[in-house]
Design an enzyme around this catalytic site. Structure first.
Site, PDB file in Angstrom:
ATOM      1  N   PRO A 314       0.815  -1.324  -0.088  1.00  0.00           N
ATOM      2  CA  PRO A 314       0.160   0.072  -0.193  1.00  0.00           C
ATOM      3  C   PRO A 314       0.853   1.200  -0.045  1.00  0.00           C
ATOM      4  O   PRO A 314       0.872   2.160   0.960  1.00  0.00           O
ATOM      5  CB  PRO A 314      -0.903  -0.159   1.227  1.00  0.00           C
ATOM      6  CG  PRO A 314       0.197  -0.844   2.193  1.00  0.00           C
ATOM      7  CD  PRO A 314       1.007  -1.806   1.421  1.00  0.00           C
ATOM      8  N   CYS A 315       1.351   1.633  -1.232  1.00  0.00           N
ATOM      9  CA  CYS A 315       2.227   3.035  -1.164  1.00  0.00           C
ATOM     10  C   CYS A 315       1.234   4.094  -1.185  1.00  0.00           C
ATOM     11  O   CYS A 315       1.711   5.059  -0.993  1.00  0.00           O
ATOM     12  CB  CYS A 315       3.036   2.723  -2.601  1.00  0.00           C
ATOM     13  SG  CYS A 315       2.384   2.413  -4.067  1.00  0.00           S
ATOM     14  N   HIS A 316       0.147   3.791  -1.501  1.00  0.00           N
ATOM     15  CA  HIS A 316      -1.110   4.755  -1.470  1.00  0.00           C
ATOM     16  C   HIS A 316      -1.328   5.454   0.189  1.00  0.00           C
ATOM     17  O   HIS A 316      -1.587   6.687   0.179  1.00  0.00           O
ATOM     18  CB  HIS A 316      -2.437   4.211  -1.922  1.00  0.00           C
ATOM     19  CG  HIS A 316      -2.989   3.474  -1.261  1.00  0.00           C
ATOM     20  ND1 HIS A 316      -2.756   1.782  -1.427  1.00  0.00           N
ATOM     21  CD2 HIS A 316      -3.819   3.342  -0.092  1.00  0.00           C
ATOM     22  CE1 HIS A 316      -3.424   1.098  -0.597  1.00  0.00           C
ATOM     23  NE2 HIS A 316      -4.151   1.856   0.116  1.00  0.00           N
TER      24      HIS A 316
END
Length: 347
Positions: A314-316
């Site tokens: 989850p780089c978001h």
């Protein structure tokens, strides 16, 4: 950063594709509503209003635009294509010709254009590749070349050998020297995604309109020294089920195995990313601190940007130190939508 009406109007005026699925614009003077990328002439700012789903627009009395068809997912796989893909998946020995497409009420040229646009090959070439992908897996499982060739509907061993070598670069007898990465299109509420997997797990999950996607696919093929071919993979079953649950808000963690492609440092950054709890965010500085090097912020940000497995890694969930949403390969407003879904931010 709040998504204001001025930002949405500007995005609509410039036909910014990264806003697809984020908002829809209603035109008061015509009574229609459009997607952000509609090619129709843009109305004045005072004559529009914005909605965050199509239901809101229709309840307000707006009709869907016939030009941009806002009720359809942009870049979504058409139903007739889904049916063709299912037929091929269920029976890889099928050899559908133009006549067969016409019998199904389909225009061969339309089917051809869709496959050329989304896969870079014609429908008939796609069928051949899918068939040979299945043959490759059968050979890797120990079946004989002769048995596989005739099971897959080939009339001769020479024809099978030639077709196989054209795709994989080796004869069927040398499959132990080759590797295949399976690829599949997956539909989500935020647009079509492309997934890739090998025998160990998912190695790519990206939105199909990401500009870096071709480069990422090439990188994966080179890393594994493999051919990337449309095909089914057991990990796709788990992935699709878990993505469906995630977008419905009932899943906060993923269990599908991963097979990430990157350096040791990048993989360590991605491991730390996976430790960010659902519903929270972390800054690049905090991420660098956890890795034990406060000065590695830029390197951490670069590694985040090179993440090829969206959502699951989850780089978001990483934001700027000022609280602003920073760059995201799938589009900054997709990042916003994902964080809103996880209730990590509320606008």
């Amino acid at each position: 950063m709040k998504l204001t009406e001025k930002i949405m109007y500007e995005a609509s005026y410039t036909k910014d594709v990264s806003f697809e699925g984020i908002f829809w614009m209603g035109v008061k003077t015509t009574g229609i509503f459009c997607r952000p990328t509609c090619t129709a002439r843009k109305p004045k700012f005072e004559n529009v209003e914005f909605f965050f789903n199509t239901k809101e627009a229709m309840l307000k009395g707006y009709r869907p635009c016939k030009v941009c068809q806002p009720l359809e997912n942009l870049d979504a796989t058409p139903q007739y294509i889904k049916e063709l893909l299912k037929e091929i998946s269920d029976d890889p020995t099928l050899k559908l010709k133009d006549y067969d497409l016409v019998q199904r009420g389909l225009e061969p040229a339309t089917v051809r254009r869709w496959f050329l646009k989304h896969h870079g090959i014609t429908f008939h070439a796609f069928q051949r590749m899918s068939k040979l992908n299945t043959a490759f897996k059968k050979l890797r499982q120990g079946e004989s070349v002769t048995e596989v060739a005739f099971d897959m509907g080939y009339d001769s061993l020479s024809g099978f050998n030639e077709g196989f070598k054209n795709i994989f670069g080796v004869s069927p007898k040398n499959t132990h020297m080759e590797k295949v990465i399976d690829l599949k299109r997956i539909e989500t509420m935020l647009g079509t995604m492309i997934a890739c997997a090998d025998e160990h797990g998912i190695c790519l999950l990206e939105f199909s309109d990401r500009k870096a996607l071709p480069t990422e696919l090439k990188s994966i093929a080179e890393y594994f020294k493999a051919n990337i071919i449309q095909g089914e993979n057991p990990h796709f079953i788990t992935l699709e089920e878990e993505l469906k649950d995630y977008f419905e808000g009932t899943r906060t963690r993923f269990s599908v195995p991963l097979s990430p492609v990157g350096t040791d440092f990048q993989k360590e950054v991605w491991r730390v990313l996976q430790e960010i709890p659902y519903g929270t965010t972390r800054t690049y500085q905090e991420q660098a601190d956890i890795l034990g090097n406060r000065k590695s912020v830029r390197a951490v940000a670069n590694a985040n940007g090179l993440n090829k497995i969206s959502i699951i890694i989850p780089c978001h969930r990483v934001i700027g130190s000022n609280g602003h949403l920073t760059g995201y390969g799938g589009g900054i407003w997709r990042k916003q939508k994902l964080l809103e879904l996880e209730k990590a931010i509320l606008f």
